[in-house]
Scaffold this motif. Structure first.
Motif: not given
Length: 107
Positions: A90-98
């Motif tokens: 998540k820190e490297q590529r982000g999550g899926f919240f947006k």
């Protein structure tokens, strides 16, 4: 008698028998266990996709999470280790919240 040939939760045979029915089961071999978890996860993911209500969706997510626990147990990974990997990704590529939906990438 209907044929299922699939992984089920541990108490399903007892629930079936408590309902006055009989069932035939077997314990999957260790070398096939992870593959059966993967198949069951696909089944539950499809049920999540097809869920008609929020309640059904949450129940399907709970089933998927139970399968995640079974898979990490089989793989010898703790939930904490899995969570560490999830956080790192998540820190490297982000999550899926947006809700970002990728259409195309121009070369």
């Amino acid at each position: 008698m209907p044929m299922y040939n699939k992984l089920v939760r541990d108490l399903i045979p007892e629930i079936i028998e408590a309902g006055g029915k009989k069932c035939v089961t077997r314990i999957v071999k260790q070398e096939e266990y992870l593959e059966e978890i993967k198949k069951k996860m696909q089944e539950e993911a499809l049920e999540f996709k097809e869920s008609a209500s929020e309640k059904e969706a949450i129940e399907e997510l709970a089933d998927i999470l139970e399968l995640v626990y079974a898979a990490i147990h089989k793989l010898g990974v703790s939930y904490e280790q899995l969570e560490q990997i999830r956080t790192q990704k998540k820190e490297q590529r982000g999550g899926f919240f947006k809700g970002i939906y990728l259409i195309e990438v121009e070369e």
